[in-house]
Design a protein around this motif. Structure first.
Motif: not given
Length: 287
Positions: A220-227, A229-231
């Motif tokens: 349910r996250c977009k985008p899903r890159k680590l940066n 996700l951490s944000a």
């Protein structure tokens, strides 16, 4: 409108995970890498019903050809940032102890930092020690893994695998035991692909690893890159400018900061997502 997807399902193949959008419908696409580093698409699973998708994905009896039918719909993300918005998120680097290891005899003492000076026998699969894992290599999937990053909350070790192998032609048993121990859970954004390359490039076998995508809320996250996700989950992110650099050369200060932070953020995001109560059926976070 229903889509019926048919795909082969070789459960013995490790998978990278990427995402694609097709005709307004979001899919999770599991893509293994062949020995030449080229992508081969083996199957597609919709993540509109993440719980069901993971039951299928994790089913040890799944094999042969599966047919998956689903209703087409567009699902709004719960967490989303534009690239401009990401640039405004405060950057934070790992501020614990970092050890760069390029000699055979230095591997075991460095691993002891992650183990808190305890023997491996102290850790059990029912209550594992969580360690962030990431890998780097010179751009190009044909190149071998040059750097293995492992991080806890306080310690990060950066293992220069090519240098260690050049000196001893093999790795210490302590590293093989660490990676293969079921009481140490190795977590990361694309840990599936990293584990696959570690085995293919260096015959290093990893047991008990889990990607961030194991949590339905990841989808349910977009985008899903680590940066990103951490944000979303931590309110800070790292500096990714060193990602596509030559990891076979002596490491620069920026590379060291980036590599340690990536493994560290993998663990922090994993811990945070694990703590969130999310109902994948209703698509809401439960207070």
């Amino acid at each position: 409108m229903k889509n019926v997807l048919t795909f082969k399902w070789p459960k013995t193949t490790p998978f990278d995970e990427v995402t694609r959008t097709l005709d307004g419908f979001s899919y999770a696409v599991h893509v293994p890498l062949d020995q030449k580093g080229k992508e081969k698409m083996n199957g597609v699973i919709a993540f509109s019903d993440a719980e069901s998708a993971y039951k299928i994905y994790n089913d040890p009896t799944a094999k042969g050809t599966l047919h998956l039918s689903m209703q087409q719909e567009t699902i709004a993300p719960l967490f989303s940032l534009s690239q401009d918005e990401l640039h405004k998120v405060p950057q934070k680097h790992f501020n614990g102890t970092i050890k760069v290891v390029d000699r055979y005899n230095d591997v075991t003492p460095a691993l002891q930092d992650l183990l808190q000076r305890r023997p491996l026998s102290d850790f059990h699969e029912s209550d594992p020690l969580i360690i962030g894992l990431d890998c780097e290599w010179k751009p190009g999937m044909q190149n071998p893994v040059a750097l293995l990053q492992l991080a806890s909350n306080e310690h990060a070790i950066l293992l220069r695998l090519l240098e260690i192998r050049k000196e001893a032609r093999d790795f210490p048993p302590s590293l093989r035991d660490f990676l293969a121990h079921p009481g140490i859970r190795k977590v990361g954004q694309q840990v599936d692909g990293d584990v696959f390359k570690l085995r293919k490039d260096h015959s290093l076998v990893t047991i008990n690893y889990e990607p961030l995508s194991a949590f339905p809320i990841w989808h349910r996250c977009k985008p899903r890159k680590l940066n990103y996700l951490s944000a979303y989950f931590l309110g800070t992110c790292g500096d990714k400018s060193s990602q596509l650099t030559n990891w076979e050369l002596p490491l620069t200060r920026k590379q060291i900061e980036y590599a340690a932070s990536d493994a560290w953020y993998s663990k922090l995001v994993y811990d945070k997502m694990r703590s969130i109560k999310y109902d994948p059926v209703k698509g809401v976070i439960v207070p």
